[in-house]
Write a protein that holds these residues in place. Structure first.
Motif, PDB file in Angstrom:
ATOM      1  N   GLY A 189       0.645  -1.244   0.046  1.00  9.33           N
ATOM      2  CA  GLY A 189      -0.156  -0.196   0.091  1.00  9.33           C
ATOM      3  C   GLY A 189       0.731   1.273  -0.215  1.00  9.33           C
ATOM      4  N   MET A 190       1.979   1.481   0.988  1.00  9.40           N
ATOM      5  CA  MET A 190       2.796   2.564   0.815  1.00  9.40           C
ATOM      6  C   MET A 190       3.556   2.753  -0.499  1.00  9.40           C
ATOM      7  SD  MET A 190       2.687   4.196   3.791  1.00  9.40           S
ATOM      8  CE  MET A 190       4.065   5.212   3.799  1.00  9.40           C
ATOM      9  N   GLY A 191       3.896   1.450  -1.190  1.00 14.18           N
ATOM     10  CA  GLY A 191       4.413   1.601  -2.432  1.00 14.18           C
ATOM     11  C   GLY A 191       3.478   2.242  -3.612  1.00 14.18           C
ATOM     12  N   ARG A 192       2.044   2.135  -3.363  1.00 16.39           N
ATOM     13  CA  ARG A 192       1.132   2.542  -4.205  1.00 16.39           C
ATOM     14  C   ARG A 192       1.008   4.046  -4.009  1.00 16.39           C
ATOM     15  NH1 ARG A 192      -1.085  -2.571  -3.569  1.00 16.39           N
ATOM     16  NH2 ARG A 192      -2.519  -2.101  -1.669  1.00 16.39           N
ATOM     17  N   THR A 193       0.998   4.428  -2.810  1.00 13.88           N
ATOM     18  CA  THR A 193       1.082   5.916  -2.579  1.00 13.88           C
ATOM     19  C   THR A 193       2.412   6.692  -3.204  1.00 13.88           C
ATOM     20  OG1 THR A 193       2.354   5.972  -0.440  1.00 13.88           O
ATOM     21  CG2 THR A 193       0.106   5.518  -0.386  1.00 13.88           C
ATOM     22  N   GLY A 194       3.360   5.970  -3.390  1.00 10.98           N
ATOM     23  CA  GLY A 194       4.684   6.603  -4.102  1.00 10.98           C
ATOM     24  C   GLY A 194       5.807   6.718  -3.149  1.00 10.98           C
ATOM     25  N   ALA A 195       5.662   6.065  -1.856  1.00 11.01           N
ATOM     26  CA  ALA A 195       6.421   6.297  -0.758  1.00 11.01           C
ATOM     27  C   ALA A 195       7.729   5.283  -1.420  1.00 11.01           C
ATOM     28  CB  ALA A 195       6.011   5.935   0.565  1.00 11.01           C
ATOM     29  N   ASP A 196       8.958   5.815  -0.862  1.00  9.67           N
ATOM     30  CA  ASP A 196      10.065   4.643  -1.089  1.00  9.67           C
ATOM     31  C   ASP A 196      10.507   4.171   0.317  1.00  9.67           C
ATOM     32  OD1 ASP A 196      12.598   3.517  -1.600  1.00  9.67           O
ATOM     33  OD2 ASP A 196      13.579   5.372  -1.866  1.00  9.67           O
ATOM     34  N   VAL A 197       9.949   2.969   0.511  1.00  4.41           N
ATOM     35  CA  VAL A 197       9.989   2.181   1.739  1.00  4.41           C
ATOM     36  C   VAL A 197      11.219   1.332   2.079  1.00  4.41           C
ATOM     37  CG1 VAL A 197       8.694   0.842   3.442  1.00  4.41           C
ATOM     38  CG2 VAL A 197       7.569   2.695   1.837  1.00  4.41           C
ATOM     39  N   GLU A 198      11.971   1.404   3.271  1.00  9.06           N
ATOM     40  CA  GLU A 198      12.850   0.359   3.758  1.00  9.06           C
ATOM     41  C   GLU A 198      12.082  -0.060   5.043  1.00  9.06           C
ATOM     42  OE1 GLU A 198      17.056   2.351   2.636  1.00  9.06           O
ATOM     43  OE2 GLU A 198      16.109   2.988   4.255  1.00  9.06           O
ATOM     44  N   ILE A 199      12.357  -1.574   5.238  1.00  9.76           N
ATOM     45  CA  ILE A 199      11.705  -2.152   6.227  1.00  9.76           C
ATOM     46  C   ILE A 199      13.145  -2.898   7.166  1.00  9.76           C
ATOM     47  CG2 ILE A 199      10.394  -3.855   7.503  1.00  9.76           C
ATOM     48  CD1 ILE A 199       8.379  -3.349   5.186  1.00  9.76           C
ATOM     49  N   TYR A 200      13.075  -2.843   8.364  1.00  7.59           N
ATOM     50  CA  TYR A 200      14.404  -3.477   8.975  1.00  7.59           C
ATOM     51  C   TYR A 200      13.612  -4.163  10.360  1.00  7.59           C
ATOM     52  CZ  TYR A 200      17.659  -0.478   6.666  1.00  7.59           C
ATOM     53  OH  TYR A 200      18.179  -0.010   5.762  1.00  7.59           O
ATOM     54  N   ARG A 201      13.721  -5.495  10.246  1.00  5.22           N
ATOM     55  CA  ARG A 201      13.268  -6.331  11.146  1.00  5.22           C
ATOM     56  C   ARG A 201      14.279  -6.953  12.274  1.00  5.22           C
ATOM     57  NH1 ARG A 201       8.236  -8.529   8.718  1.00  5.22           N
ATOM     58  NH2 ARG A 201       8.064  -7.905   6.611  1.00  5.22           N
ATOM     59  N   TYR A 202      13.694  -6.896  13.595  1.00  2.00           N
ATOM     60  CA  TYR A 202      14.564  -7.270  14.543  1.00  2.00           C
ATOM     61  C   TYR A 202      14.119  -8.664  15.077  1.00  2.00           C
ATOM     62  CZ  TYR A 202      16.627  -2.945  13.524  1.00  2.00           C
ATOM     63  OH  TYR A 202      16.867  -1.688  12.768  1.00  2.00           O
ATOM     64  N   PRO A 203      14.738  -9.689  14.913  1.00  3.68           N
ATOM     65  CA  PRO A 203      14.186 -11.076  15.114  1.00  3.68           C
ATOM     66  C   PRO A 203      14.404 -11.269  16.911  1.00  3.68           C
ATOM     67  CG  PRO A 203      15.496 -11.554  13.310  1.00  3.68           C
ATOM     68  CD  PRO A 203      15.617 -10.053  13.601  1.00  3.68           C
ATOM     69  N   GLY A 204      13.437 -11.364  17.475  1.00  2.00           N
ATOM     70  CA  GLY A 204      13.151 -11.826  18.953  1.00  2.00           C
ATOM     71  C   GLY A 204      13.032 -10.638  19.731  1.00  2.00           C
ATOM     72  N   ALA A 205      13.176  -9.396  19.285  1.00  2.00           N
ATOM     73  CA  ALA A 205      13.069  -8.223  20.123  1.00  2.00           C
ATOM     74  C   ALA A 205      11.564  -7.917  20.520  1.00  2.00           C
ATOM     75  CB  ALA A 205      13.468  -7.102  19.233  1.00  2.00           C
ATOM     76  N   GLY A 206      11.224  -7.408  21.514  1.00  2.00           N
ATOM     77  CA  GLY A 206       9.854  -7.042  22.011  1.00  2.00           C
ATOM     78  C   GLY A 206       9.346  -6.106  21.202  1.00  2.00           C
ATOM     79  N   HIS A 207       8.031  -5.640  21.291  1.00  2.00           N
ATOM     80  CA  HIS A 207       7.432  -4.672  20.418  1.00  2.00           C
ATOM     81  C   HIS A 207       8.058  -3.289  20.527  1.00  2.00           C
ATOM     82  CE1 HIS A 207       4.434  -2.009  18.454  1.00  2.00           C
ATOM     83  NE2 HIS A 207       4.127  -1.635  19.509  1.00  2.00           N
ATOM     84  N   LEU A 208       8.160  -2.692  21.889  1.00  2.00           N
ATOM     85  CA  LEU A 208       8.781  -1.377  21.913  1.00  2.00           C
ATOM     86  C   LEU A 208      10.281  -1.779  22.553  1.00  2.00           C
ATOM     87  CD1 LEU A 208       6.177   0.737  23.629  1.00  2.00           C
ATOM     88  CD2 LEU A 208       7.709   1.507  21.695  1.00  2.00           C
TER      89      LEU A 208
END
Length: 192
Positions: free
Chosen positions: A142-161
């Motif tokens: 969805g963000m791609g469809r808006t025209g945004a240039d998105v990067e996602i970084y994931r942190y395995p095993g980390a808690g939400h905050l």
């Protein structure tokens, strides 16, 4: 760079102020509006109850009013969890937004949202009960469809905050990596 940094459902806690100080030490100007008007909470349940009591529309209105004096400068919107979802709404509605830094959260995307290659960076626990994989996939598309240039970084095993040292979710290694990457991202956005 001018940054509007929005707090999580826990309220404007010391971790938010510490994050602002870290950003200021890197040369940025940072505003941390208190959308809860002085209330902070020790549990996510209490914070979410406050969010429900105030209401999404009122929280967004408070954030818009906080950003308004600075938005002409071209703000980077940033936030933690609930604050990230509000930051996303602000950035997608502000044609002068310079970037969007999401820590621990995303939001629904309005069907008519459109931006011109807005730089967006998301840092998220993996897995995250508040941001399941299917949701994140749909959000990314969805963000791609808006025209945004998105990067996602994931942190395995980390808690939400995981960036808040005063919460059980805290993960020092993931937090430090997040801040290294985020500061690099902000540096690419240029100076205002």
């Amino acid at each position: 760079m001018d940054i509007m940094l929005l707090h999580s459902a826990y309220g404007l806690r010391p971790a938010v102020r510490a994050a602002a100080e870290r950003l200021e030490a890197a040369g940025h100007r940072v505003w941390t509006p208190d959308l809860y008007q002085g209330e902070t909470f020790d549990t996510v349940e209490e914070g979410m109850a406050c969010k429900e009591r105030i209401g999404k529309d009122e929280l967004l209105k408070r954030a818009v009013l906080a950003a308004a004096p600075y938005s002409e400068r071209g703000l980077v919107y940033a936030g933690f969890s609930l604050g990230a979802s509000i930051a996303q709404n602000l950035a997608l509605g502000d044609t002068k937004a310079r970037g969007l830094l999401l820590l621990h959260g995303t939001s629904d995307i309005a069907p008519n949202a459109a931006v011109d290659e807005l730089p967006v960076q998301l840092h998220i626990a993996d897995p995250d009960a508040f941001e399941p994989h299917d949701w994140l996939t749909a959000w990314y598309l969805g963000m791609g469809r808006t025209g945004a240039d998105v990067e996602i970084y994931r942190y395995p095993g980390a808690g939400h905050l995981y960036t808040d040292p005063d919460l059980p979710d805290y993960d020092e290694s993931a937090a430090e990596q997040t801040w290294r990457v985020a500061l690099g991202f902000l540096a690419t956005l240029g100076d205002s």
